[in-house]
Design a protein around this motif. Structure first.
Motif, PDB file in Angstrom:
ATOM      1  N   LEU A   1       0.696  -1.067  -0.012  1.00 63.50           N
ATOM      2  CA  LEU A   1      -0.180  -0.169   0.214  1.00 63.50           C
ATOM      3  C   LEU A   1       0.770   1.208  -0.060  1.00 63.50           C
ATOM      4  CD1 LEU A   1      -3.067  -0.956   2.681  1.00 63.50           C
ATOM      5  CD2 LEU A   1      -2.798  -1.062   0.140  1.00 63.50           C
ATOM      6  N   GLU A   2       2.227   1.385   0.530  1.00 59.37           N
ATOM      7  CA  GLU A   2       2.871   2.357   0.545  1.00 59.37           C
ATOM      8  C   GLU A   2       3.966   2.361  -0.577  1.00 59.37           C
ATOM      9  OE1 GLU A   2       4.949   2.467   4.219  1.00 59.37           O
ATOM     10  OE2 GLU A   2       3.200   2.723   5.581  1.00 59.37           O
ATOM     11  N   SER A   3       4.187   1.150  -1.013  1.00 59.62           N
ATOM     12  CA  SER A   3       5.552   1.098  -2.113  1.00 59.62           C
ATOM     13  C   SER A   3       4.716   1.032  -3.099  1.00 59.62           C
ATOM     14  CB  SER A   3       6.225  -0.061  -2.014  1.00 59.62           C
ATOM     15  OG  SER A   3       5.721  -1.224  -1.916  1.00 59.62           O
ATOM     16  N   GLY A   4       3.336   0.525  -3.381  1.00 61.46           N
ATOM     17  CA  GLY A   4       2.924   0.335  -4.794  1.00 61.46           C
ATOM     18  C   GLY A   4       3.226  -1.135  -5.479  1.00 61.46           C
ATOM     19  N   ARG A   5       4.069  -1.795  -4.873  1.00 64.11           N
ATOM     20  CA  ARG A   5       4.581  -3.343  -5.488  1.00 64.11           C
ATOM     21  C   ARG A   5       4.566  -4.051  -4.477  1.00 64.11           C
ATOM     22  NH1 ARG A   5      10.133  -3.911  -5.628  1.00 64.11           N
ATOM     23  NH2 ARG A   5      11.269  -2.165  -4.975  1.00 64.11           N
ATOM     24  N   ALA A   6       4.798  -5.444  -4.992  1.00 64.24           N
ATOM     25  CA  ALA A   6       5.201  -6.494  -4.083  1.00 64.24           C
ATOM     26  C   ALA A   6       6.682  -6.470  -4.050  1.00 64.24           C
ATOM     27  CB  ALA A   6       4.896  -7.734  -4.483  1.00 64.24           C
ATOM     28  N   PRO A   7       7.401  -7.083  -3.048  1.00 66.14           N
ATOM     29  CA  PRO A   7       9.165  -7.111  -3.013  1.00 66.14           C
ATOM     30  C   PRO A   7       9.294  -8.182  -4.070  1.00 66.14           C
ATOM     31  CG  PRO A   7       7.848  -8.320  -1.270  1.00 66.14           C
ATOM     32  CD  PRO A   7       6.782  -7.542  -1.985  1.00 66.14           C
ATOM     33  N   GLN A   8      10.544  -8.022  -4.684  1.00 60.57           N
ATOM     34  CA  GLN A   8      11.224  -8.955  -5.322  1.00 60.57           C
ATOM     35  C   GLN A   8      11.914 -10.014  -4.277  1.00 60.57           C
ATOM     36  OE1 GLN A   8      11.257  -9.002  -8.719  1.00 60.57           O
ATOM     37  NE2 GLN A   8       9.927  -7.278  -8.904  1.00 60.57           N
ATOM     38  N   PRO A   9      12.032 -11.305  -4.940  1.00 63.37           N
ATOM     39  CA  PRO A   9      12.461 -12.302  -4.056  1.00 63.37           C
ATOM     40  C   PRO A   9      13.938 -11.876  -3.309  1.00 63.37           C
ATOM     41  CG  PRO A   9      11.626 -13.259  -6.199  1.00 63.37           C
ATOM     42  CD  PRO A   9      11.532 -11.693  -6.125  1.00 63.37           C
ATOM     43  N   ALA A  10      14.795 -11.294  -4.148  1.00 66.11           N
ATOM     44  CA  ALA A  10      15.866 -10.841  -3.442  1.00 66.11           C
ATOM     45  C   ALA A  10      16.013  -9.817  -2.517  1.00 66.11           C
ATOM     46  CB  ALA A  10      17.007 -10.400  -4.667  1.00 66.11           C
ATOM     47  N   GLU A  11      14.965  -8.940  -2.637  1.00 65.23           N
ATOM     48  CA  GLU A  11      14.848  -7.813  -1.763  1.00 65.23           C
ATOM     49  C   GLU A  11      14.197  -8.570  -0.541  1.00 65.23           C
ATOM     50  OE1 GLU A  11      13.465  -3.880  -4.204  1.00 65.23           O
ATOM     51  OE2 GLU A  11      11.981  -5.521  -4.070  1.00 65.23           O
ATOM     52  N   LEU A  12      13.392  -9.401  -0.601  1.00 62.02           N
ATOM     53  CA  LEU A  12      12.822 -10.090   0.547  1.00 62.02           C
ATOM     54  C   LEU A  12      13.751 -10.835   1.330  1.00 62.02           C
ATOM     55  CD1 LEU A  12      10.242 -10.465   2.462  1.00 62.02           C
ATOM     56  CD2 LEU A  12       9.617 -12.301   0.844  1.00 62.02           C
ATOM     57  N   ILE A  13      14.422 -11.489   0.831  1.00 58.61           N
ATOM     58  CA  ILE A  13      15.552 -12.212   1.380  1.00 58.61           C
ATOM     59  C   ILE A  13      16.647 -11.457   2.035  1.00 58.61           C
ATOM     60  CG2 ILE A  13      17.350 -13.912   0.963  1.00 58.61           C
ATOM     61  CD1 ILE A  13      15.803 -15.224  -1.275  1.00 58.61           C
ATOM     62  N   ALA A  14      16.960 -10.252   1.618  1.00 59.07           N
ATOM     63  CA  ALA A  14      17.801  -9.365   1.909  1.00 59.07           C
ATOM     64  C   ALA A  14      17.198  -8.711   3.459  1.00 59.07           C
ATOM     65  CB  ALA A  14      18.359  -8.386   1.217  1.00 59.07           C
ATOM     66  N   ILE A  15      15.905  -8.373   3.072  1.00 62.53           N
ATOM     67  CA  ILE A  15      15.186  -7.837   4.306  1.00 62.53           C
ATOM     68  C   ILE A  15      15.277  -8.934   5.586  1.00 62.53           C
ATOM     69  CG2 ILE A  15      12.929  -7.051   5.366  1.00 62.53           C
ATOM     70  CD1 ILE A  15      12.582  -5.698   2.440  1.00 62.53           C
ATOM     71  N   ILE A  16      14.795 -10.190   5.378  1.00 63.89           N
ATOM     72  CA  ILE A  16      14.873 -11.195   6.368  1.00 63.89           C
ATOM     73  C   ILE A  16      16.106 -11.375   7.051  1.00 63.89           C
ATOM     74  CG2 ILE A  16      14.298 -13.619   6.658  1.00 63.89           C
ATOM     75  CD1 ILE A  16      12.017 -13.270   4.597  1.00 63.89           C
ATOM     76  N   ASP A  17      17.318 -11.517   6.215  1.00 59.31           N
ATOM     77  CA  ASP A  17      18.559 -11.821   6.340  1.00 59.31           C
ATOM     78  C   ASP A  17      18.911 -10.691   7.326  1.00 59.31           C
ATOM     79  OD1 ASP A  17      18.924 -14.263   5.161  1.00 59.31           O
ATOM     80  OD2 ASP A  17      19.643 -13.294   3.290  1.00 59.31           O
ATOM     81  N   SER A  18      18.905  -9.431   7.248  1.00 60.85           N
ATOM     82  CA  SER A  18      19.272  -8.143   7.814  1.00 60.85           C
ATOM     83  C   SER A  18      18.524  -8.287   9.326  1.00 60.85           C
ATOM     84  CB  SER A  18      18.695  -7.002   7.017  1.00 60.85           C
ATOM     85  OG  SER A  18      19.274  -5.763   7.864  1.00 60.85           O
ATOM     86  N   HIS A  19      17.122  -8.735   9.123  1.00 56.69           N
ATOM     87  CA  HIS A  19      16.309  -8.561  10.778  1.00 56.69           C
ATOM     88  C   HIS A  19      16.991  -9.739  11.465  1.00 56.69           C
ATOM     89  CE1 HIS A  19      12.939  -8.288  13.137  1.00 56.69           C
ATOM     90  NE2 HIS A  19      12.794  -9.455  13.149  1.00 56.69           N
ATOM     91  N   LEU A  20      17.146 -10.778  10.868  1.00 50.09           N
ATOM     92  CA  LEU A  20      17.667 -12.133  11.794  1.00 50.09           C
ATOM     93  C   LEU A  20      18.851 -11.805  12.259  1.00 50.09           C
ATOM     94  CD1 LEU A  20      16.464 -15.147   9.603  1.00 50.09           C
ATOM     95  CD2 LEU A  20      15.521 -14.293  11.362  1.00 50.09           C
ATOM     96  N   ALA A  21      19.878 -11.177  11.499  1.00 56.89           N
ATOM     97  CA  ALA A  21      21.360 -10.678  11.937  1.00 56.89           C
ATOM     98  C   ALA A  21      21.147  -9.620  12.996  1.00 56.89           C
ATOM     99  CB  ALA A  21      22.109 -10.221  10.655  1.00 56.89           C
ATOM    100  N   MET A  22      20.231  -8.690  13.096  1.00 56.27           N
ATOM    101  CA  MET A  22      19.937  -7.795  13.741  1.00 56.27           C
ATOM    102  C   MET A  22      19.556  -8.235  15.134  1.00 56.27           C
ATOM    103  SD  MET A  22      17.664  -4.314  14.053  1.00 56.27           S
ATOM    104  CE  MET A  22      16.244  -5.695  13.568  1.00 56.27           C
ATOM    105  N   ILE A  23      18.486  -9.361  15.229  1.00 58.81           N
ATOM    106  CA  ILE A  23      18.164 -10.272  16.356  1.00 58.81           C
ATOM    107  C   ILE A  23      19.374 -10.909  17.045  1.00 58.81           C
ATOM    108  CG2 ILE A  23      16.856 -11.968  17.384  1.00 58.81           C
ATOM    109  CD1 ILE A  23      14.698 -11.146  15.323  1.00 58.81           C
ATOM    110  N   ARG A  24      20.371 -11.498  16.332  1.00 57.66           N
ATOM    111  CA  ARG A  24      21.469 -12.364  16.835  1.00 57.66           C
ATOM    112  C   ARG A  24      22.436 -11.355  17.177  1.00 57.66           C
ATOM    113  NH1 ARG A  24      21.382 -14.842  11.566  1.00 57.66           N
ATOM    114  NH2 ARG A  24      20.144 -16.635  11.446  1.00 57.66           N
TER     115      ARG A  24
END
Length: 217
Positions: A192-215
């Protein structure tokens, strides 16, 4: 000698059993494999985004086995939009039945008479007066003209057109266009904010960054 050999064999078995890992430790190792993170996806079903969610779900399950739990939920529109869509659905079915059965003129005449009786207080005398009038002076006795005549002459085409038009309006009322993602209850992507769905590479990078921040905590 036989008893001594048996005693030695029993002692050896006890020593070997004592060196085996305990069963509770194996259970703990199995529990450690349970997913510790959750990705919740809110998608618009009327927009056809369920298939996109299933593709993302399969990709992420292969990428993060035993680490990430993916949950999909339907993103509903407002209550007013749902009520409007249901009302349009009822009107659509009523019009299809009336036009398809050829009772359009009869229904409209009955509806006009009821309205006139309610708002103008007309009774049997006025109905008789209207029936005594010529067709040119009484609109209820005039033949159908314009779009009413076309509907009477092309019933099935009119039914299909009304059904398709109302269905398109219903879909527009309930469609939200949402494809929102929350990783451990934190918003990570919003269509609703970006106007598009994330690309697979974008989503994987976001998840990796979130998991690294938690660790790193």
């Amino acid at each position: 000698m036989g008893a001594a050999s048996l005693a030695v064999l029993v002692i050896v078995c006890c020593v070997v059993a004592a060196q085996l890992p305990e069963e509770p430790q194996q259970e703990l190792l199995h529990l450690d494999k349970a997913p510790r993170h959750e990705l919740r996806v809110l998608y618009c079903r009327s927009c056809g985004y369920r298939q996109a969610f299933e593709q993302y779900e399969k990709m992420l399950h292969d990428k993060y086995p035993g680490v990430l739990k993916i949950v999909g939920e339907v993103h509903d529109s407002s209550m007013i939009s749902l009520l409007i869509a249901r009302l349009l659905g009822l009107i659509k079915m009523m019009l299809v039945v009336v036009i398809g059965s050829g009772k359009w003129d009869a229904m409209m005449g009955w509806f006009r008479r009821r309205l006139r009786q309610h708002f103008e207080g007309t009774g049997a005398a006025q109905r008789r007066r209207l029936s005594d009038q010529p067709a040119e002076a009484n609109p209820e006795l005039q033949p159908a003209t314009g779009w009413r005549r076309w509907c009477n002459s092309n019933r099935w085409t009119a039914c299909v057109a009304i059904y398709a038009g109302c269905a398109a309006i219903e879909t527009a009322c309930v469609a939200t266009g949402a494809f929102e993602m929350f990783l451990d209850e934190m918003p990570v992507w919003s269509k609703l904010e970006s106007g598009r769905a994330p690309q697979p590479a974008e989503l994987i990078a976001i998840i990796d960054s979130h998991l690294a921040m938690i660790r790193a905590r």
